[in-house]
Design an enzyme around this catalytic site. Structure first.
Site, PDB file in Angstrom:
ATOM      1  N   ASN A   1      21.156  13.696   5.245  1.00  0.00           N
ATOM      2  CA  ASN A   1      19.831  13.565   5.860  1.00  0.00           C
ATOM      3  C   ASN A   1      20.026  13.003   7.265  1.00  0.00           C
ATOM      4  O   ASN A   1      20.350  11.831   7.434  1.00  0.00           O
ATOM      5  CB  ASN A   1      18.986  12.615   5.003  1.00  0.00           C
TER       6      ASN A   1
ATOM      7  N   LYS B   1      22.397   9.851   6.920  1.00  0.00           N
ATOM      8  CA  LYS B   1      22.533   9.270   5.575  1.00  0.00           C
ATOM      9  C   LYS B   1      23.245  10.286   4.708  1.00  0.00           C
ATOM     10  O   LYS B   1      22.986  11.485   4.835  1.00  0.00           O
ATOM     11  CB  LYS B   1      21.151   9.033   4.953  1.00  0.00           C
TER      12      LYS B   1
ATOM     13  N   ARG C   1      18.884  17.962   4.524  1.00  0.00           N
ATOM     14  CA  ARG C   1      17.428  17.840   4.399  1.00  0.00           C
ATOM     15  C   ARG C   1      16.773  18.270   5.710  1.00  0.00           C
ATOM     16  O   ARG C   1      17.183  17.824   6.778  1.00  0.00           O
ATOM     17  CB  ARG C   1      17.079  16.393   4.117  1.00  0.00           C
TER      18      ARG C   1
ATOM     19  N   HIS D   1       7.382  15.701   1.548  1.00  0.00           N
ATOM     20  CA  HIS D   1       7.985  15.057   0.360  1.00  0.00           C
ATOM     21  C   HIS D   1       8.177  16.057  -0.786  1.00  0.00           C
ATOM     22  O   HIS D   1       8.213  15.664  -1.952  1.00  0.00           O
ATOM     23  CB  HIS D   1       7.098  13.911  -0.187  1.00  0.00           C
TER      24      HIS D   1
ATOM     25  N   ARG E   1       0.291   5.095   9.045  1.00  0.00           N
ATOM     26  CA  ARG E   1      -0.434   6.340   9.371  1.00  0.00           C
ATOM     27  C   ARG E   1      -1.830   6.294   8.762  1.00  0.00           C
ATOM     28  O   ARG E   1      -2.004   5.792   7.652  1.00  0.00           O
ATOM     29  CB  ARG E   1       0.314   7.560   8.827  1.00  0.00           C
TER      30      ARG E   1
ATOM     31  N   ARG F   1       4.517  -5.129   0.701  1.00  0.00           N
ATOM     32  CA  ARG F   1       4.891  -6.485   0.231  1.00  0.00           C
ATOM     33  C   ARG F   1       4.240  -7.548   1.104  1.00  0.00           C
ATOM     34  O   ARG F   1       3.740  -8.560   0.608  1.00  0.00           O
ATOM     35  CB  ARG F   1       6.414  -6.669   0.257  1.00  0.00           C
TER      36      ARG F   1
ATOM     37  N   GLU G   1      15.767  12.278  -4.132  1.00  0.00           N
ATOM     38  CA  GLU G   1      15.791  13.481  -3.278  1.00  0.00           C
ATOM     39  C   GLU G   1      17.224  13.944  -3.014  1.00  0.00           C
ATOM     40  O   GLU G   1      17.494  15.142  -2.935  1.00  0.00           O
ATOM     41  CB  GLU G   1      15.067  13.173  -1.959  1.00  0.00           C
TER      42      GLU G   1
HETATM   43  P1  AMP Z   1       9.928   4.286   0.888  1.00  0.00           P
HETATM   44  O1  AMP Z   1       9.301   4.868   2.119  1.00  0.00           O
HETATM   45  O2  AMP Z   1       9.774   5.118  -0.323  1.00  0.00           O
HETATM   46  O3  AMP Z   1      11.315   3.783   1.117  1.00  0.00           O
HETATM   47  O4  AMP Z   1       9.056   2.964   0.578  1.00  0.00           O
HETATM   48  C1  AMP Z   1       9.116   1.833   1.394  1.00  0.00           C
HETATM   49  C2  AMP Z   1       7.927   0.944   1.112  1.00  0.00           C
HETATM   50  O5  AMP Z   1       7.899   0.561  -0.274  1.00  0.00           O
HETATM   51  C3  AMP Z   1       7.964  -0.383   1.849  1.00  0.00           C
HETATM   52  O6  AMP Z   1       7.471  -0.278   3.156  1.00  0.00           O
HETATM   53  C4  AMP Z   1       7.070  -1.251   0.983  1.00  0.00           C
HETATM   54  O7  AMP Z   1       5.745  -1.080   1.413  1.00  0.00           O
HETATM   55  C5  AMP Z   1       7.192  -0.654  -0.405  1.00  0.00           C
HETATM   56  N1  AMP Z   1       7.881  -1.548  -1.349  1.00  0.00           N
HETATM   57  C6  AMP Z   1       9.207  -1.648  -1.581  1.00  0.00           C
HETATM   58  N2  AMP Z   1       9.473  -2.597  -2.509  1.00  0.00           N
HETATM   59  C7  AMP Z   1       8.271  -3.104  -2.882  1.00  0.00           C
HETATM   60  C8  AMP Z   1       7.848  -4.120  -3.803  1.00  0.00           C
HETATM   61  N3  AMP Z   1       8.721  -4.800  -4.536  1.00  0.00           N
HETATM   62  N4  AMP Z   1       6.527  -4.363  -3.914  1.00  0.00           N
HETATM   63  C9  AMP Z   1       5.627  -3.683  -3.176  1.00  0.00           C
HETATM   64  N5  AMP Z   1       5.970  -2.718  -2.301  1.00  0.00           N
HETATM   65  C10 AMP Z   1       7.258  -2.435  -2.145  1.00  0.00           C
END
Ligand code: AMP
Length: 392
Positions: A7, A14, A88, A177, A236, A280, A379
């Site tokens: 990717n 990555k 990707r 996605h 976004r 978070r 993915e």
């Molecule tokens: P991704 O784009 O799938 O990597 O998701 C990243 C996002 O997942 C982060 O910006 C957080 O908002 C959310 N996230 C990751 N770990 C947690 C957690 N333990 N609790 C709540 N949100 C989380």
């Protein structure tokens, strides 16, 4: 057979190497700040992470370091063991409805679609060219984020704008996605033990989208021409009234690029909470009594529920709702709030089962009319599977 999932971003690469068809992950890593000062890479092997700071002037040098690491860690003896490399690609337009082997025509089409994904498609081409130079004997494939959504009917992918915008400028819904939606839908069908299913797959990460999947095929999805549409995301805005854009441009004298940045980087959870794009941090804010964080979370959850409800009606029922990606897999609170908002459809959350992060789990009770699952997405594995099938 060894297959590499890749990717590439404009300054990153990555990767994950698999032994196929066993689907065994052998080594993974990420090269960062390619073409910039203070570049470095991190390799993960046998649960251990090793960081190396080194000059990475371009993606080709990054690939050369990758191969050096594979040899030094005795994962491959010779380059010929790597039979496939899957890349990707974010935007495949209407050209690609599946993973394909790379040739010059494919690269020209990815290049042509760069205006729809200006940050991502050119980076993917850079990565493909670099991989071709460094590992010339491997079958190179391209796996498109948009491909899974190509089964949508035109009433779902067209916008009600002048038809010429579609014919002349390719303005339509492409979705995003797709590799993740496809992966979790396949897994859900395995869990349910049949393929004739109606699924609502919720990929809720920093970027987020929901798909309606009938008998394994996507019939609708929340992202649009670009990944800005649909759900409220980390930064976004998701769906808005399109005329906000000319109105704000006139009021603030912002350029198209500045408005684009505001809608993609300064909106969503960040825009409303004023605190962070990370769920978070928003949860922490709520716990500290921050009202705007609470409002952002309410709006965020409302939009997810709206899309699930819409797709429930469109699918004429639903056999399972799937939560995946960063928030979907890890945010216990967001999942609970979404499931509570779906009570009217007969969803009954199981608080104990839902008290889990990042693990495949059924999170509703036996009596729930629609079972909800966490299914961690993968993915990279999906890319490796497709590439293995084309390379073997
Ligand atoms: P991704 O784009 O799938 O990597 O998701 C990243 C996002 O997942 C982060 O910006 C957080 O908002 C959310 N996230 C990751 N770990 C947690 C957690 N333990 N609790 C709540 N949100 C989380």
């Amino acid at each position: 057979m060894k297959v590499l999932s890749v990717n590439c971003g404009s300054s990153s690469l990555k990767f994950q190497l698999y032994e196929m068809p066993e689907e065994k992950a052998l080594i993974s890593g990420v090269f960062e700040r390619i073409g910039m000062k203070e570049s470095f890479y991190t390799i993960k092997i046998n649960g251990e992470k090793i960081k190396t700071e080194t000059d990475l002037p371009n993606h080709k040098v990054a690939f050369e370091f990758l191969i050096k690491e594979l040899k030094e860690n005795k994962i491959v003896k010779s380059l010929d063991e790597i039979k496939g490399i899957g890349h990707r690609v974010v935007q495949g337009g209407s050209y690609f409805d599946k993973t394909v082997v790379v040739d010059e025509d494919v690269i020209a089409k990815i290049d042509e679609l760069s205006s729809l994904a200006p940050l991502h498609n050119p980076a993917a081409i850079t990565g493909i060219r670099a991989a071709q130079e460094v590992v010339p004997n491997a079958t190179q494939t391209v796996v498109f984020d948009t491909a899974f959504h190509q089964t949508m009917e035109e009433e779902n992918y067209l916008y009600a704008v002048p038809y010429e915008w579609y014919t002349d400028y390719k303005v339509r819904r492409y979705g995003a996605h797709g590799t993740s939606h496809k992966y979790v839908a396949l897994r859900a069908n395995q869990i349910l033990g049949r393929n004739n299913t109606k699924l609502i797959t919720c990929h809720i990460g920093n970027g987020a989208s929901i798909s309606a999947v009938k008998n394994g095929e996507c019939i609708n999805t929340s992202m649009g021409l670009t990944p800005n549409a649909g759900l409220i995301m980390g930064s976004r805005c998701g769906d808005i009234d399109a005329t906000i854009v000319p109105y704000i441009m006139e009021k603030t004298k912002m350029s198209p690029k500045e408005v684009d940045t505001a809608l993609n980087k300064k909106s969503g959870l960040l825009g409303i909470s004023g605190v962070s794009s990370d769920s978070r941090d928003v949860e922490d804010g709520i716990n500290k009594g921050n009202k705007r964080c609470a409002l952002a979370q309410k709006m965020y959850v409302r939009r997810i529920i709206d899309y699930i409800a819409k797709y429930y009606v469109e699918l004429e029922g639903c056999d399972a709702i799937i939560f995946t990606a960063g928030v979907g897999e890890n945010s216990i609170g967001t999942r609970r709030e979404v499931m509570d908002g779906l009570k009217v459809l007969g969803v009954i959350a199981d608080p104990e089962a839902n008290n889990v992060r990042g693990k495949e789990t059924l999170i509703t009770t036996k009596d729930s009319k629609i079972p909800c699952y966490i299914i961690p997405t993968d993915e990279e594995l999906m890319i490796a599977r497709d590439t293995y099938l084309l390379a073997k």
